[in-house]
Design a protein around this motif. Sequence first.
Motif, PDB file in Angstrom:
ATOM      1  N   VAL A   1      -1.783 -23.813  75.396  1.00  0.00           N
ATOM      2  CA  VAL A   1      -0.608 -23.647  76.544  1.00  0.00           C
ATOM      3  C   VAL A   1      -0.747 -22.450  77.528  1.00  0.00           C
ATOM      4  O   VAL A   1       0.148 -22.330  78.494  1.00  0.00           O
ATOM      5  N   SER A   2      -0.936 -20.980  76.562  1.00  0.00           N
ATOM      6  CA  SER A   2      -0.832 -19.616  77.252  1.00  0.00           C
ATOM      7  C   SER A   2       0.376 -19.477  77.647  1.00  0.00           C
ATOM      8  O   SER A   2       0.853 -19.175  78.728  1.00  0.00           O
ATOM      9  N   MET A   3       1.480 -19.325  76.263  1.00  0.00           N
ATOM     10  CA  MET A   3       2.855 -19.181  76.411  1.00  0.00           C
ATOM     11  C   MET A   3       3.143 -18.420  75.057  1.00  0.00           C
ATOM     12  O   MET A   3       2.125 -18.675  74.311  1.00  0.00           O
ATOM     13  N   PRO A   4       3.813 -17.326  75.012  1.00  0.00           N
ATOM     14  CA  PRO A   4       4.415 -16.409  73.762  1.00  0.00           C
ATOM     15  C   PRO A   4       4.793 -17.302  72.808  1.00  0.00           C
ATOM     16  O   PRO A   4       5.157 -19.143  72.607  1.00  0.00           O
ATOM     17  N   LEU A   5       4.415 -17.052  72.112  1.00  0.00           N
ATOM     18  CA  LEU A   5       4.325 -17.686  70.160  1.00  0.00           C
ATOM     19  C   LEU A   5       6.221 -18.306  70.091  1.00  0.00           C
ATOM     20  O   LEU A   5       6.831 -19.559  69.606  1.00  0.00           O
ATOM     21  N   GLY A   6       7.201 -17.280  71.330  1.00  0.00           N
ATOM     22  CA  GLY A   6       8.719 -17.942  70.798  1.00  0.00           C
ATOM     23  C   GLY A   6       9.065 -19.051  71.377  1.00  0.00           C
ATOM     24  O   GLY A   6       9.720 -20.080  71.233  1.00  0.00           O
ATOM     25  N   VAL A   7       8.519 -19.348  72.997  1.00  0.00           N
ATOM     26  CA  VAL A   7       7.890 -20.115  74.092  1.00  0.00           C
ATOM     27  C   VAL A   7       8.002 -21.121  72.937  1.00  0.00           C
ATOM     28  O   VAL A   7       8.516 -21.940  73.236  1.00  0.00           O
ATOM     29  N   ALA A   8       6.856 -21.209  72.596  1.00  0.00           N
ATOM     30  CA  ALA A   8       6.015 -22.937  71.948  1.00  0.00           C
ATOM     31  C   ALA A   8       6.978 -23.281  71.474  1.00  0.00           C
ATOM     32  O   ALA A   8       7.293 -24.194  71.296  1.00  0.00           O
ATOM     33  N   ARG A   9       7.618 -22.021  70.198  1.00  0.00           N
ATOM     34  CA  ARG A   9       8.673 -23.080  69.424  1.00  0.00           C
ATOM     35  C   ARG A   9       9.383 -23.212  69.706  1.00  0.00           C
ATOM     36  O   ARG A   9      10.140 -24.325  69.178  1.00  0.00           O
ATOM     37  N   VAL A  10      10.760 -22.819  71.411  1.00  0.00           N
ATOM     38  CA  VAL A  10      11.402 -23.719  71.156  1.00  0.00           C
ATOM     39  C   VAL A  10      11.223 -24.996  72.383  1.00  0.00           C
ATOM     40  O   VAL A  10      11.522 -25.978  71.631  1.00  0.00           O
ATOM     41  N   LEU A  11      10.754 -25.351  73.242  1.00  0.00           N
ATOM     42  CA  LEU A  11       9.553 -26.113  72.964  1.00  0.00           C
ATOM     43  C   LEU A  11       9.344 -27.208  72.452  1.00  0.00           C
ATOM     44  O   LEU A  11       9.778 -28.023  72.781  1.00  0.00           O
ATOM     45  N   VAL A  12       8.988 -26.765  71.751  1.00  0.00           N
ATOM     46  CA  VAL A  12       8.113 -27.775  70.487  1.00  0.00           C
ATOM     47  C   VAL A  12       9.294 -28.840  69.836  1.00  0.00           C
ATOM     48  O   VAL A  12       9.927 -29.654  69.380  1.00  0.00           O
ATOM     49  N   ALA A  13      10.521 -27.286  69.673  1.00  0.00           N
ATOM     50  CA  ALA A  13      11.704 -27.701  68.521  1.00  0.00           C
ATOM     51  C   ALA A  13      11.915 -29.145  69.567  1.00  0.00           C
ATOM     52  O   ALA A  13      13.115 -29.648  68.871  1.00  0.00           O
ATOM     53  N   ASP A  14      12.803 -28.382  70.932  1.00  0.00           N
ATOM     54  CA  ASP A  14      13.151 -28.688  71.724  1.00  0.00           C
ATOM     55  C   ASP A  14      12.674 -30.912  71.553  1.00  0.00           C
ATOM     56  O   ASP A  14      13.584 -31.955  71.357  1.00  0.00           O
ATOM     57  N   LEU A  15      10.945 -30.812  71.550  1.00  0.00           N
ATOM     58  CA  LEU A  15      10.646 -32.165  71.869  1.00  0.00           C
ATOM     59  C   LEU A  15      10.791 -32.793  70.436  1.00  0.00           C
ATOM     60  O   LEU A  15      10.970 -34.061  70.773  1.00  0.00           O
ATOM     61  N   GLU A  16      11.090 -32.147  69.331  1.00  0.00           N
ATOM     62  CA  GLU A  16      11.138 -32.500  68.199  1.00  0.00           C
ATOM     63  C   GLU A  16      12.323 -33.736  67.885  1.00  0.00           C
ATOM     64  O   GLU A  16      12.713 -35.044  67.413  1.00  0.00           O
ATOM     65  N   THR A  17      13.609 -33.113  68.423  1.00  0.00           N
ATOM     66  CA  THR A  17      15.131 -33.128  68.424  1.00  0.00           C
ATOM     67  C   THR A  17      15.266 -34.502  69.211  1.00  0.00           C
ATOM     68  O   THR A  17      15.773 -35.317  69.277  1.00  0.00           O
ATOM     69  N   GLU A  18      14.532 -34.427  70.606  1.00  0.00           N
ATOM     70  CA  GLU A  18      14.045 -35.592  71.166  1.00  0.00           C
ATOM     71  C   GLU A  18      13.327 -36.715  70.830  1.00  0.00           C
ATOM     72  O   GLU A  18      13.078 -37.656  71.874  1.00  0.00           O
ATOM     73  N   GLY A  19      12.718 -36.490  70.154  1.00  0.00           N
ATOM     74  CA  GLY A  19      12.038 -37.727  69.252  1.00  0.00           C
ATOM     75  C   GLY A  19      10.343 -37.907  69.777  1.00  0.00           C
ATOM     76  O   GLY A  19       9.674 -38.875  69.712  1.00  0.00           O
ATOM     77  N   LEU A  20       9.820 -36.846  70.832  1.00  0.00           N
ATOM     78  CA  LEU A  20       9.422 -36.739  71.609  1.00  0.00           C
ATOM     79  C   LEU A  20       7.872 -36.397  70.549  1.00  0.00           C
ATOM     80  O   LEU A  20       6.594 -37.024  70.993  1.00  0.00           O
TER      81      LEU A  20
END
Lengths: 120, 198
Positions: free
Chosen positions: A68-87
């Motif tokens: 997705v061409s994003m820094p590792l830290g950004v990917a972690r934040v987005l993945v953590a949010d998607l996990e929190t939302e159950g997606l």
Amino acid sequence: MAAPDGRRVRPYLATRGRTRPVQDIAIEALVSTTKNGRTNGSDPEPERERILRLCHSPRSVAEVAAIVSMPLGVARVLVADLETEGLVRVADPHAAFAGSEEPARNLSVLERVRDGLRRL
Amino acid sequence: MAFVDSEVSGGTQADQDALSVKIVVAGGFGVGKTTFVGAVSEIEPLRTEALMTEASTSVDDLSMLPEKRTTTVAMDFGRITLADDLVLYLFGTPGQNRFWFMWDDITRGAIGAVVLVDTRRLADCFGAIDYVEQRGIPFVVALNAFNGVQEHDVEDVRDALQVGPEVPFVVTDARERESVKVVLVTLVEHAMSLIQQT
């Protein structure tokens, strides 16, 4: 608390109620889109939408960042949010073995890795 | 673990989660880490980046003024699906040894490390060896033979690196899939023997 490289993420994204620190997600943790994530309609955030599509087959956090061409830290934040939302679900190898030895110190896991490498 | 089963049979979850494990490929800049990863990876090696703000405190900073700048740290990695439920990732460390914070991220929970060595530039791997030794990470030393390293050079290199006899040394060709496989199997077996000793 946001990662130094989390600056591309808007503040509200970085402060949702997560169950664990973002930095604790292993770079090899496998991310897979849940049924909810598949049927939720397209996400208004293009980068979130790309992650949801990408992870129909499980991908590591590192792959998500690279593809997705994003820094590792950004990917972690987005993945953590998607996990929190159950997606998405995040299969973190360290979390899976919490309370016992980690997979890298488990003989039967190592045997399977060795045998798998030999078969390649 | 009964709750796991009931969750699966409830139909709300996908298949049982696969397990992912990783091996670190360390060594100096230009030693062939990405070539090594690419020789066995089922995907073209991918590159992921982290941004860091570093305080410039290097010896060449003549001004002596603390100055912050943002640097991109890149690492290349590959993937090998060993079974339906088992995936191995190979992570190359950033070429510049000073980015130790990235190493912590890469090595946490790793099976072990392959320290790839170019015998013409031995000093380039000192940092990597210090790092894995200090943290007790199982490692093997792989001498990249693209420069025609001979087996009889191995003990000389071991002496020069001051690495103990318990650490496996192998001569490898990072371009050759079979050769890279041998290095990885050697590392996994070494990690197993360390567990069995304790």
